[in-house]
Design a protein around this motif. Structure first.
Motif, PDB file in Angstrom:
ATOM      1  N   TYR A   1      -7.208   3.764   8.587  1.00  0.00           N
ATOM      2  CA  TYR A   1      -6.241   2.669   8.585  1.00  0.00           C
ATOM      3  C   TYR A   1      -4.973   3.051   7.764  1.00  0.00           C
ATOM      4  CZ  TYR A   1      -9.726   0.106  10.917  1.00  0.00           C
ATOM      5  OH  TYR A   1     -10.576  -0.310  11.944  1.00  0.00           O
ATOM      6  N   TYR A   2      -3.767   2.923   8.083  1.00  0.00           N
ATOM      7  CA  TYR A   2      -2.558   3.189   7.322  1.00  0.00           C
ATOM      8  C   TYR A   2      -2.438   2.144   6.360  1.00  0.00           C
ATOM      9  CZ  TYR A   2      -1.124   6.640  11.024  1.00  0.00           C
ATOM     10  OH  TYR A   2      -1.434   7.635  11.915  1.00  0.00           O
ATOM     11  N   TYR A   3      -2.908   1.083   6.567  1.00  0.00           N
ATOM     12  CA  TYR A   3      -2.763  -0.166   5.684  1.00  0.00           C
ATOM     13  C   TYR A   3      -4.327  -0.830   5.438  1.00  0.00           C
ATOM     14  CZ  TYR A   3       2.299  -0.064   7.236  1.00  0.00           C
ATOM     15  OH  TYR A   3       3.421   0.095   7.545  1.00  0.00           O
ATOM     16  N   PRO A   4      -5.062  -0.067   4.730  1.00  0.00           N
ATOM     17  CA  PRO A   4      -6.553  -0.387   4.608  1.00  0.00           C
ATOM     18  C   PRO A   4      -6.443  -1.481   3.642  1.00  0.00           C
ATOM     19  CG  PRO A   4      -5.770   1.340   2.920  1.00  0.00           C
ATOM     20  CD  PRO A   4      -4.656   1.329   4.176  1.00  0.00           C
TER      21      PRO A   4
ATOM     22  N   ILE B   1       0.868  -1.174  -0.023  1.00  0.00           N
ATOM     23  CA  ILE B   1      -0.139   0.172   0.005  1.00  0.00           C
ATOM     24  C   ILE B   1       0.877   1.337  -0.019  1.00  0.00           C
ATOM     25  CG2 ILE B   1      -0.144   0.354   2.364  1.00  0.00           C
ATOM     26  CD1 ILE B   1      -3.099   0.392  -0.128  1.00  0.00           C
ATOM     27  N   LYS B   2       2.128   1.241   0.301  1.00  0.00           N
ATOM     28  CA  LYS B   2       3.186   2.315   0.464  1.00  0.00           C
ATOM     29  C   LYS B   2       3.041   2.990  -1.117  1.00  0.00           C
ATOM     30  CE  LYS B   2       5.696   0.605   4.171  1.00  0.00           C
ATOM     31  NZ  LYS B   2       7.108  -0.145   4.558  1.00  0.00           N
TER      32      LYS B   2
ATOM     33  N   GLU C   1       6.470   8.891   8.539  1.00  0.00           N
ATOM     34  CA  GLU C   1       6.857  10.168   8.605  1.00  0.00           C
ATOM     35  C   GLU C   1       5.922  10.838   7.535  1.00  0.00           C
ATOM     36  OE1 GLU C   1      11.173  13.014   7.853  1.00  0.00           O
ATOM     37  OE2 GLU C   1      11.184  10.753   8.503  1.00  0.00           O
ATOM     38  N   LEU C   2       5.925  10.287   6.560  1.00  0.00           N
ATOM     39  CA  LEU C   2       5.030  10.612   5.299  1.00  0.00           C
ATOM     40  C   LEU C   2       3.591  10.897   5.741  1.00  0.00           C
ATOM     41  CD1 LEU C   2       6.393   8.767   2.408  1.00  0.00           C
ATOM     42  CD2 LEU C   2       6.794  11.095   2.779  1.00  0.00           C
ATOM     43  N   LEU C   3       3.105   9.879   6.447  1.00  0.00           N
ATOM     44  CA  LEU C   3       1.641   9.965   6.892  1.00  0.00           C
ATOM     45  C   LEU C   3       1.562  11.047   7.828  1.00  0.00           C
ATOM     46  CD1 LEU C   3       1.274   6.072   7.572  1.00  0.00           C
ATOM     47  CD2 LEU C   3      -0.174   7.582   5.905  1.00  0.00           C
TER      48      LEU C   3
END
Length: 326
Positions: free
Chosen positions: A205-208, A140-141, A176-178
């Motif tokens: 969620y960071y990893y949806p 997802i990144k 850090e980007l988030l």
């Protein structure tokens, strides 16, 4: 004297009678029969007789039609694949190899598998369980960084951070980007680019969770943006072309350029086991998206046979293999 005359008269009479007989013989002689023509010489015994000549028929040579030239249709196969390709592709060893590689992951590794292969020029491809929602892990990144670059024209001062996030899959760099760019507009960007399932969870969620189908759609957008000349596109593409740990990259970068981002997560009781890879392959037959998602526990090498089979299938369905003759 009288006797002499008598003798002469007798001789004359004899001559007259003889002449008359010759004339009668000539008149009564039958007409001559013409001689027959000589017959041809008989063929020697055992000598082969010449075959009668037959007219020569000149046929036009059949014209080969390649897979790249042949018309396509979408077919659901008995083993669960959905294939958009020429009919002749359905009987190829290359498609059978894709099915066998999926079966190996499912039977030997006990995995659940989702696949998308999509040629970006012809729309030919293969899908399998493409709409199953799965944990993407670090795959997802690439999606988040594409959102950042398109929205902000690149990562700005965090260029090195984005590089670490993508090339080395650094989690701290991702966070850090988030922290800098947040999640606020991300769901809307995902929805606009064809990923509504992903968007529903992306605000929290960071990893949806996402699907192979939606991940492929986003990678099509990454390909468009990365080749468009738009600000930030080349920077994003440069990072994706150098990602570590990618089985797609490991299999294919020796032959062509590959943008990819793998993701993996081990079994730790959370139920989030994942082994994934997704990207764009710039093959000789044209660019295509490949997505492989599984619930394997951190086993990237296990994906390589399937990746190799998918690449060979793309070469076959879009290349110079003869589909039929006309």
């Amino acid at each position: 004297m009288r006797r002499g005359r008598r003798i002469i008269a007798v001789l004359v009479a004899a001559l007259v009678i003889a002449a008359a007989g010759v004339a009668a013989a000539y008149v009564l002689r039958p007409a001559a029969t013409p001689e027959p023509e000589p017959a041809g010489e008989p063929a020697a015994e055992g000598q082969p007789q010449p075959e009668p000549e037959t007219p020569t028929v000149v046929e036009e040579s059949a014209t080969p039609v390649t897979m790249a030239e042949a018309p396509t249709r979408t077919t659901a196969t008995d083993d669960g694949l959905t294939v958009t390709a020429p009919d002749a592709f359905l009987a190829t060893d290359e498609l059978a190899a894709v099915s066998a590689a999926i079966d190996q992951l499912e039977q030997e590794h006990g995995a659940s598998v989702s696949v998308v292969l999509l040629d970006l020029q012809t729309r030919r491809g293969i899908t399998y369980n493409a709409d199953v929602a799965r944990y993407p892990a670090s795959s997802i990144k690439a999606v988040y960084c594409a959102y950042v670059c398109e929205s902000a024209g690149g990562p700005g001062a965090l260029a090195a951070t984005m590089e670490s996030c993508l090339v080395d899959s650094d989690n701290d760099a991702y966070h850090e980007l988030l922290d800098m760019f947040g999640l606020g507009a991300w769901p809307g960007w995902l929805t606009a680019h064809g990923a509504p399932v992903t968007a529903r969870r992306a605000g929290a969620y960071y990893y949806p969770e996402t699907t192979a189908s939606e991940l492929a759609t986003i990678w099509e957008e990454i390909w468009r943006y990365g080749t468009s000349g738009e600000k930030g596109g080349a920077e994003l593409a440069s990072c994706l072309a150098r990602t570590n740990h990618s089985p797609i990259g490991a299999e294919l970068r020796d032959a062509c350029e590959v943008w990819a981002k793998p993701g993996w997560y081990p079994a730790d009781g959370s139920g989030l086991e994942a082994t994934n890879d997704a990207g764009v392959v710039f093959s000789a037959e044209g660019p295509y998206v490949m997505v492989v998602m599984t619930d394997l526990s951190s086993d990237l090498d296990a994906l390589r046979p399937l990746i190799d089979a998918l690449d060979a299938a793309h070469t076959c369905m879009c290349g110079d293999t003869v589909a039929y003759y006309e």
